[in-house]
Design an enzyme around this catalytic site. Structure first.
Site, short mmCIF file in Angstrom:
data_model
loop_
_atom_site.label_atom_id
_atom_site.label_comp_id
_atom_site.label_asym_id
_atom_site.label_seq_id
_atom_site.Cartn_x
_atom_site.Cartn_y
_atom_site.Cartn_z
N ASP A 111 0.19 -31.09 -29.78
CA ASP A 111 -0.10 -30.15 -30.50
C ASP A 111 -1.60 -29.95 -30.59
OD1 ASP A 111 1.57 -27.78 -32.29
OD2 ASP A 111 -0.72 -28.12 -33.06
N ASP B 60 8.34 -24.78 -26.53
CA ASP B 60 8.58 -23.85 -27.49
C ASP B 60 7.01 -23.27 -28.07
OD1 ASP B 60 9.69 -22.31 -29.38
OD2 ASP B 60 9.70 -23.79 -31.10
N ALA C 131 -2.03 -27.88 -24.78
CA ALA C 131 -0.78 -28.44 -23.89
C ALA C 131 -0.90 -27.94 -22.61
CB ALA C 131 0.48 -27.56 -24.56
N ARG D 180 17.20 -27.10 -31.47
CA ARG D 180 16.70 -28.31 -31.74
C ARG D 180 17.93 -29.54 -31.78
NH1 ARG D 180 13.09 -25.96 -35.80
NH2 ARG D 180 14.39 -26.14 -37.42
N CYS E 211 9.68 -16.75 -28.47
CA CYS E 211 9.78 -16.00 -29.64
C CYS E 211 9.21 -14.50 -29.77
CB CYS E 211 9.46 -16.72 -30.96
SG CYS E 211 7.74 -17.13 -30.90
N PHE F 216 3.60 -28.01 -28.08
CA PHE F 216 3.54 -27.04 -29.17
C PHE F 216 4.33 -27.59 -30.17
CE2 PHE F 216 3.41 -24.51 -25.24
CZ PHE F 216 1.95 -24.33 -25.29
#
Length: 417
Positions: free
Chosen positions: A272, A320, A300, A236, A360, A251
């Site tokens: 979102d 992300d 999105a 960030r 992730c 997101f």
């Protein structure tokens, strides 16, 4: 809810029938140590802490906790967390069999992990203090939010030592409260209940996080992960320092990326699908005095396609998404999703614009991640330069020989035309 005091010292009792030396352990009476086969021993010697059920030749006749480990030929292999019901039966915490796993051992291990995070305190009040296998404490997560700690005890062997861990954390941090977010599904595989339990003191429902000049609220009791996405902190800051013009955060969740983008960008769209999440984005913008963040509700994938048809352009974009590949079987579908959303972002990026994208998903390797980005670039018909490759921050150490300790990977791309 207060956790009952189990009166456990966390200290293994001396075991009869075992002759110990620094080089060899001769087993004369069965049942009080774990004996692993050659494959399990080799895994431990190569630095990986896990031994699977299939590699345990003789299971200790003991409840979950800490047990001594040896190879079938008698060679000592140290101490491990023992989980009788788990596929991962043993998680080694100490290679030296001569060390005593007592309160002092836990205190030293936790103190070592916490000291590694000392540089972070100058710029943030929320970060991970213990990252499980990455800190030599398998299945233990400890996150700090201001004066509060949130822990996760994800194995039965570790859960048996909750009391000593809580006691040591109180001594080492002076925290005002410790909350157990023991709600991950992993605990079911260990024969443990999924629960959220207050272990000590008080932990408020929300905590203000200060992060490199930006402020937002974390929700320790019911927020994502342990209350916030601490692992993206440095990413960030990176994209926030480079942001310009019109920016887009896909997101967005509670807007942590959007807040950093807003420090330099003229305008930020935070997209979102969750209305409650976007309400928190609005609150966070007000908390920081930002008037240039626009919450946008919608999927999105659909929003980006619609904006491309409208001819919109953005100078800075963040992608992300949540973990699309939560299991290995979901990887193929996840790759299609990652490629699709990155392709849509690439189409919206203005010439010279920057795209920070991340995954992730543990099951999506770095190689597959960059292969996916290469395919998206090819389909976009535009040249992109790789400006940076990112991984996990200091407080989420990824061990080279323990791949399970790593999951986060990111890339900063620049549209060359």
């Amino acid at each position: 809810m207060n956790r009952p005091d189990r009166r456990s010292s966390g200290r293994p009792r001396p075991r009869g029938g075992v002759h110990e030396s620094r080089h060899r352990v001769e087993v004369t009476v069965g049942g009080d140590m774990a004996i692993v086969n050659r494959k399990g021993a080799l895994r431990l010697r190569r630095g990986h802490p896990w031994v699977f059920r299939s590699d345990v030749e003789r299971r200790p006749d003991l409840p979950a906790g800490v047990v001594r480990v040896a190879e079938s030929n008698g060679a000592p292999l140290g101490w491990a967390l023992w989980s009788p019901q788990s596929e991962i039966s043993l998680r080694r915490i100490e290679a030296d069999g001569d060390r005593r796993i007592d309160d002092a051992w836990w205190h030293d291990a936790l103190r070592t992990a916490i000291r590694r995070r000392a540089p972070l305190a100058a710029e943030a009040n929320a970060y991970r203090l213990v990252h499980g296998e990455g800190d030599g404490l398998p299945s233990l997560v400890v996150d700090q939010y201001g004066d509060s700690l949130v822990v996760q005890l994800l194995s039965a062997g570790l859960d048996a030592h909750t009391d000593v861990i809580v006691r040591c954390l109180r001594e080492l941090t002076g925290c005002s409260g410790i909350l157990a977010r023991n709600d991950p599904a992993a605990r079911e595989r260990e024969g443990l209940p999924r629960e959220v339990t207050l272990l000590y003191g008080e932990v408020p429902p929300v905590v203000e996080v200060r992060e490199h000049g930006v402020r937002y609220l974390a929700a320790p009791w019911d927020g994502q992960k342990t209350g916030a996405f601490l692992d993206q902190r440095e990413n960030r800051v990176l994209i926030g320092s480079l942001a310009r013009g019109r920016a887009l955060d896909c997101f967005a969740y509670h807007g942590s990326f959007a807040l950093h983008l807003a420090t330099r960008a003229d305008h930020v769209c935070a997209v979102d699908i969750s209305a409650p999440a976007l309400a928190r984005v609005h609150d966070h913008a007000a908390r920081n005095g930002f008037t240039n963040i626009e919450p946008v509700i919608g999927d999105a994938f659909e929003v980006l396609r619609a904006w491309h048809r409208e001819g919109r352009r953005f100078d800075t974009i963040v992608v992300d998404p949540p973990a699309f590949a939560k299991t290995r079987n979901a990887l193929d579908a996840a790759l299609r999703g990652y490629k699709d959303i990155n392709l849509q972002a690439m189409k919206l990026l203005a010439p010279g614009g920057l795209l920070f994208t991340a995954s992730c998903s543990f099951h999506l390797s770095r190689g597959l991640f960059f292969e996916m980005l290469s395919d998206a670039v090819a389909d976009s018909g535009r040249p992109f330069a790789l400006r940076a490759i990112t991984g996990q921050p200091l407080d989420h150490p990824e061990l080279i020989n323990v791949p399970e300790s790593g999951y986060l990977k990111g890339a900063l791309l620049e549209a060359m035309s």
